[in-house]
Design an enzyme around this catalytic site. Structure first.
Site, PDB file in Angstrom:
ATOM      1  N   ASN A   1     -15.163 -13.841  70.230  1.00 30.72           N
ATOM      2  CA  ASN A   1     -15.397 -12.807  69.565  1.00 30.72           C
ATOM      3  C   ASN A   1     -14.092 -12.145  68.580  1.00 30.72           C
ATOM      4  OD1 ASN A   1     -13.919 -12.106  71.697  1.00 30.72           O
ATOM      5  ND2 ASN A   1     -14.719  -9.992  72.226  1.00 30.72           N
TER       6      ASN A   1
ATOM      7  N   THR B   1     -15.970 -22.724  70.543  1.00 29.39           N
ATOM      8  CA  THR B   1     -16.789 -23.652  69.763  1.00 29.39           C
ATOM      9  C   THR B   1     -17.311 -22.952  68.624  1.00 29.39           C
ATOM     10  OG1 THR B   1     -16.866 -25.286  71.435  1.00 29.39           O
ATOM     11  CG2 THR B   1     -18.717 -25.227  69.464  1.00 29.39           C
TER      12      THR B   1
ATOM     13  N   ASP C   1     -12.568 -28.507  81.426  1.00 25.15           N
ATOM     14  CA  ASP C   1     -11.841 -28.823  82.900  1.00 25.15           C
ATOM     15  C   ASP C   1     -10.853 -29.806  82.926  1.00 25.15           C
ATOM     16  OD1 ASP C   1     -13.774 -27.142  83.739  1.00 25.15           O
ATOM     17  OD2 ASP C   1     -14.630 -28.409  85.241  1.00 25.15           O
TER      18      ASP C   1
ATOM     19  N   GLU D   1      -7.400 -12.564  80.575  1.00 23.12           N
ATOM     20  CA  GLU D   1      -8.120 -11.324  79.943  1.00 23.12           C
ATOM     21  C   GLU D   1      -9.580 -11.818  79.984  1.00 23.12           C
ATOM     22  OE1 GLU D   1      -6.251  -9.059  80.453  1.00 23.12           O
ATOM     23  OE2 GLU D   1      -4.343  -9.722  79.947  1.00 23.12           O
TER      24      GLU D   1
ATOM     25  N   ARG E   1     -17.344  -6.615  72.220  1.00 24.84           N
ATOM     26  CA  ARG E   1     -15.820  -6.521  72.554  1.00 24.84           C
ATOM     27  C   ARG E   1     -15.635  -6.344  74.015  1.00 24.84           C
ATOM     28  NH1 ARG E   1     -14.985  -1.657  71.024  1.00 24.84           N
ATOM     29  NH2 ARG E   1     -12.654  -1.717  71.074  1.00 24.84           N
ATOM     30  N   CYS E   2     -14.674  -6.869  74.789  1.00 26.80           N
ATOM     31  CA  CYS E   2     -14.271  -6.872  75.957  1.00 26.80           C
ATOM     32  C   CYS E   2     -13.931  -5.281  76.221  1.00 26.80           C
ATOM     33  CB  CYS E   2     -13.135  -7.553  76.225  1.00 26.80           C
ATOM     34  SG  CYS E   2     -11.793  -7.253  75.565  1.00 26.80           S
ATOM     35  N   THR E   3     -13.439  -4.599  75.401  1.00 20.88           N
ATOM     36  CA  THR E   3     -13.130  -3.199  75.479  1.00 20.88           C
ATOM     37  C   THR E   3     -14.246  -2.025  75.258  1.00 20.88           C
ATOM     38  OG1 THR E   3     -11.871  -3.172  73.693  1.00 20.88           O
ATOM     39  CG2 THR E   3     -10.690  -3.423  75.701  1.00 20.88           C
TER      40      THR E   3
HETATM   41  P1  NAP Z   1     -16.489 -17.945  77.426  1.00 18.19           P
HETATM   42  O1  NAP Z   1     -17.691 -18.476  77.481  1.00 18.19           O
HETATM   43  O2  NAP Z   1     -15.867 -17.497  78.584  1.00 18.19           O
HETATM   44  O3  NAP Z   1     -15.477 -18.891  76.611  1.00 18.19           O
HETATM   45  C1  NAP Z   1     -14.250 -18.448  76.371  1.00 18.19           C
HETATM   46  C2  NAP Z   1     -13.607 -19.931  75.989  1.00 18.19           C
HETATM   47  O4  NAP Z   1     -13.575 -20.598  77.132  1.00 18.19           O
HETATM   48  C3  NAP Z   1     -14.211 -20.632  74.967  1.00 18.19           C
HETATM   49  O5  NAP Z   1     -13.229 -21.201  74.144  1.00 18.19           O
HETATM   50  C4  NAP Z   1     -14.872 -21.648  75.824  1.00 18.19           C
HETATM   51  O6  NAP Z   1     -15.297 -22.955  74.856  1.00 18.19           O
HETATM   52  C5  NAP Z   1     -13.879 -22.055  76.611  1.00 18.19           C
HETATM   53  N1  NAP Z   1     -14.336 -22.541  77.838  1.00 18.19           N
HETATM   54  C6  NAP Z   1     -15.837 -22.532  78.554  1.00 18.19           C
HETATM   55  N2  NAP Z   1     -15.773 -23.456  79.451  1.00 18.19           N
HETATM   56  C7  NAP Z   1     -14.541 -23.925  79.621  1.00 18.19           C
HETATM   57  C8  NAP Z   1     -14.029 -24.792  80.918  1.00 18.19           C
HETATM   58  N3  NAP Z   1     -14.335 -25.023  81.807  1.00 18.19           N
HETATM   59  N4  NAP Z   1     -12.649 -24.978  80.646  1.00 18.19           N
HETATM   60  C9  NAP Z   1     -11.800 -24.557  79.607  1.00 18.19           C
HETATM   61  N5  NAP Z   1     -12.270 -23.586  78.688  1.00 18.19           N
HETATM   62  C10 NAP Z   1     -13.691 -23.178  78.669  1.00 18.19           C
HETATM   63  O7  NAP Z   1     -16.524 -16.435  76.823  1.00 18.19           O
HETATM   64  P2  NAP Z   1     -16.961 -15.965  75.234  1.00 18.19           P
HETATM   65  O8  NAP Z   1     -18.470 -15.997  75.386  1.00 18.19           O
HETATM   66  O9  NAP Z   1     -16.531 -16.825  74.214  1.00 18.19           O
HETATM   67  O10 NAP Z   1     -16.259 -14.621  75.155  1.00 18.19           O
HETATM   68  C11 NAP Z   1     -17.094 -13.394  75.613  1.00 18.19           C
HETATM   69  C12 NAP Z   1     -16.428 -13.022  76.967  1.00 18.19           C
HETATM   70  O11 NAP Z   1     -14.921 -12.865  76.898  1.00 18.19           O
HETATM   71  C13 NAP Z   1     -16.917 -11.520  77.570  1.00 18.19           C
HETATM   72  O12 NAP Z   1     -17.120 -11.678  78.756  1.00 18.19           O
HETATM   73  C14 NAP Z   1     -15.764 -10.531  77.071  1.00 18.19           C
HETATM   74  O13 NAP Z   1     -15.569  -9.434  77.964  1.00 18.19           O
HETATM   75  C15 NAP Z   1     -14.509 -11.582  77.369  1.00 18.19           C
HETATM   76  N6  NAP Z   1     -13.567 -11.156  76.453  1.00 18.19           N
HETATM   77  C16 NAP Z   1     -12.492 -10.724  77.219  1.00 18.19           C
HETATM   78  C17 NAP Z   1     -11.313 -10.310  76.493  1.00 18.19           C
HETATM   79  C18 NAP Z   1     -10.161  -9.317  77.256  1.00 18.19           C
HETATM   80  O14 NAP Z   1      -8.946  -9.400  76.699  1.00 18.19           O
HETATM   81  N7  NAP Z   1     -10.127  -9.097  78.309  1.00 18.19           N
HETATM   82  C19 NAP Z   1     -11.333 -10.297  74.986  1.00 18.19           C
HETATM   83  C20 NAP Z   1     -12.172 -11.038  74.713  1.00 18.19           C
HETATM   84  C21 NAP Z   1     -13.299 -11.415  75.222  1.00 18.19           C
HETATM   85  P3  NAP Z   1     -16.815 -23.121  74.120  1.00 18.19           P
HETATM   86  O15 NAP Z   1     -16.643 -21.848  73.216  1.00 18.19           O
HETATM   87  O16 NAP Z   1     -16.454 -24.433  73.821  1.00 18.19           O
HETATM   88  O17 NAP Z   1     -17.574 -22.944  75.276  1.00 18.19           O
HETATM   89  O1  G3H Z   2     -12.833  -8.203  73.154  1.00 18.55           O
HETATM   90  C1  G3H Z   2     -11.768  -7.958  73.451  1.00 18.55           C
HETATM   91  C2  G3H Z   2     -10.734  -7.518  72.780  1.00 18.55           C
HETATM   92  O2  G3H Z   2      -9.583  -7.916  73.307  1.00 18.55           O
HETATM   93  C3  G3H Z   2     -10.772  -6.059  72.392  1.00 18.55           C
HETATM   94  O3  G3H Z   2      -9.925  -5.711  71.341  1.00 18.55           O
HETATM   95  O4  G3H Z   2     -10.205  -3.391  71.763  1.00 18.55           O
HETATM   96  O5  G3H Z   2      -9.065  -4.402  69.625  1.00 18.55           O
HETATM   97  O6  G3H Z   2     -11.404  -4.431  70.122  1.00 18.55           O
HETATM   98  P1  G3H Z   2     -10.266  -4.421  70.695  1.00 18.55           P
END
Ligand code: NAP
Ligand code: G3H
Length: 483
Positions: free
Chosen positions: A162, A188, A223, A258, A291-293
């Site tokens: 995102n 990806t 992994d 995060e 967005r996570c937030t």
């Molecule tokens: P995700 O599916 O967990 O993927 C995040 C990253 O991890 C991608 O680069 C993914 O690669 C990689 N990944 C997947 N499996 C892995 C493994 N076994 N080992 C190492 N890396 C691995 O998350 P997303 O769908 O991209 O993002 C959405 C989520 O992120 C939401 O839950 C959102 O709340 C959270 N988020 C949190 C924050 C925060 O700051 N708190 C900010 C942004 C997003 P691939 O793409 O190749 O699968």
């Molecule tokens: O998706 C998670 C991001 O860390 C949120 O950042 O609050 O600036 O959109 P943002």
């Protein structure tokens, strides 16, 4: 400027300062969530190649760590300036690759320019300290500890789809200024945008091997990289599910994580409702709720619930739904799978008696902005993170009930409280079990030098420019013992 990295639609990866293809000749096709057209192909590296890449990062890091900080900072300033020249180009790629609306795409890239500049300057002010021993019982002035900060070595940066530019840079730039080399494993869906970012750092003068980009599916290669013996730090942003898995397998390697959130906006009876509604709508529906937030639930006291709901609904009706290039506010979700999950949550809420105010309309992966009133704690929508444009409204009797429901969540990223009473604002803020509480504002991460952290299932450790530099470096003490 980017002629080196693409060949038709097949993108190479930056390894040891060169753009290369995987020897396996395996690639991954990236399709646009906007129209399902092929955006390009990225390399799928093998485990043997990963070994060599990490070996390269490890050996290159020594010279980088020895480079004076001001020289490292100059390279970051160059990168920021180059990125600034390419805001529009990168914004267009984001729109195509992750269906981010045009305003958010541009703001992501511009914010990243500022992030890099701020990091370069913050790094220059990271100073050590000298500690005398004579304030500790039994010691005199003949012992002094000289404490400096040194890098950790090879940092593995894993970013989510995102914010491929900003949340890759929020790991890369602080790691680099601290003297680490970086292996970037981009999302990806978002990998192509991230490869452009890597070329920016490359063209800015980063020495070979200091930033290597390993594309490949997380489920296949993740992994292996995470558990590689030469990774010294893991900086991960993504889902709680993947984060928890990484935390389990990472053994003793330090981690900054995060993760997901279920941020609540608590609205009290004396709130400025116009301000609250404006913030809730932009907080809940910005980048279609991905967005996570994002504001992921509203907890509003009964006395003002009807009025707030009316204001929110009016504003949601004005949101433009469609594609990023048409200037829409709410755009298609990242995948059909993501839209299916949001639909599941909406169906559950309807089945359990939530009142649908607007939305629950879908066209493939495009979900129209949706609001549910009278959501109860028996519904999945009260607890799960949809990562889509759907907002549950839960009516509460008072602020204590709001605090209680907010804190029952497994997540603890941020919360907002809307009130004109500073005492109530602090009462609520102090009781909420989250990393950050926003008073009279939507939940949000920026400005990027603020501490940003989640508690419970929302994360481990603290991001934010100075916090990230400190997380990716450690104190090194040299003790002088005088005669
Ligand atoms: P995700 O599916 O967990 O993927 C995040 C990253 O991890 C991608 O680069 C993914 O690669 C990689 N990944 C997947 N499996 C892995 C493994 N076994 N080992 C190492 N890396 C691995 O998350 P997303 O769908 O991209 O993002 C959405 C989520 O992120 C939401 O839950 C959102 O709340 C959270 N988020 C949190 C924050 C925060 O700051 N708190 C900010 C942004 C997003 P691939 O793409 O190749 O699968
Ligand atoms: O998706 C998670 C991001 O860390 C949120 O950042 O609050 O600036 O959109 P943002």
């Amino acid at each position: 400027m980017f002629e080196n990295i693409s060949e038709g639609t097949t993108y190479k990866s930056l390894i040891n300062g060169e753009w290369i293809e995987s020897t396996t000749k395996k690639t991954i096709e990236i399709y646009s969530p906007v129209d399902n057209s092929l955006v390009g192909k990225v390399q799928a590296f093998s485990k043997e190649e990963v070994d060599k890449i990490i070996e390269n990062s490890k050996s290159a890091q020594k010279a980088w760590a020895n480079k004076p900080i001001n020289e490292r900072a100059e390279i970051l300033y160059n990168a920021a300036n180059l990125l600034e020249e390419h805001v529009d180009e990168l914004s267009k790629i984001l729109q195509k690759e992750i269906a981010k609306d045009s305003a958010s795409s541009t703001s992501e890239v511009k914010r990243t320019v500022d992030f890099i500049k701020f990091t370069a300057s913050e790094g220059k002010h990271l100073e050590g300290q000298t500690i005398g021993a004579d304030n500790f019982p039994g010691f005199n002035k003949n012992k002094l500890s000289f404490v400096t900060r040194v890098p950790l070595g090879v940092v593995l940066a894993i970013s989510p789809f995102n914010y491929p530019i900003n949340l890759s840079t929020s790991k890369i730039a602080p790691a680099l200024i601290a003297g680490n080399s970086v292996i970037l494993k981009p999302p990806t869906q978002g990998a192509i945008s991230t490869l452009y970012l890597a070329e920016i750092f490359n063209k800015a003068g980063l020495p070979a091997g200091i930033l290597n980009v390993v594309t490949g599916k997380g489920s296949e290669i993740g992994d292996y990289i995470v558990t590689h013996k030469d990774i010294n730090f893991i900086n991960f942003t993504g889902s709680t599910e993947v984060g928890r898995h990484i935390a389990k397998i990472a053994d003793m390697v330090p981690i900054l994580m995060e993760l997901g959130g279920k941020d609540a906006a608590i609205v009290l009876k004396d709130a400025n409702l116009e301000l609250a509604a404006k913030n809730i709508v932009s907080g809940a529906f910005g980048y279609s709720g991905q967005r996570c937030t994002a504001v992921k639930r509203v907890l509003v006291v009964n006395e003002v619930a009807d009025e707030l709901v009316k204001l929110i609904e009016e504003k949601v009706k004005k949101l433009v739904v469609g594609n990023p290039d048409a200037g829409a506010d709410v755009t298609p979700l990242i995948s059909n799978k993501a839209a299916d999950f949001v639909q599941e949550l909406m169906d559950d809420a309807i089945a359990k008696g939530a009142k649908l105010l607007i939305g629950n309309k879908r066209d493939k992966n495009l979900i129209y902005p949706t609001i549910f009133d009278n959501v109860s704690t028996s519904m999945r929508l009260a607890w799960e993170e949809p990562f889509g444009p759907v907002l549950p409204i839960i009516r509460i009797k008072d602020m204590d009930e709001g605090i209680s429901i907010a804190n029952q969540s497994e997540y603890g990223l941020q919360s907002s409280v809307f009130t004109e009473n500073v005492n109530d604002a602090f009462y609520v803020a102090q009781k909420l079990e989250v990393g950050t509480v926003q008073i009279n504002n939507k939940t949000e991460r920026g400005p990027d030098h603020f501490p940003f952290l989640g508690v419970k299932s929302s994360g481990m450790g603290t991001q934010g420019i100075r916090y990230s530099i400190e997380a990716m470096s450690r104190p090194k003490a040299i003790v002088l013992n005088l005669k």
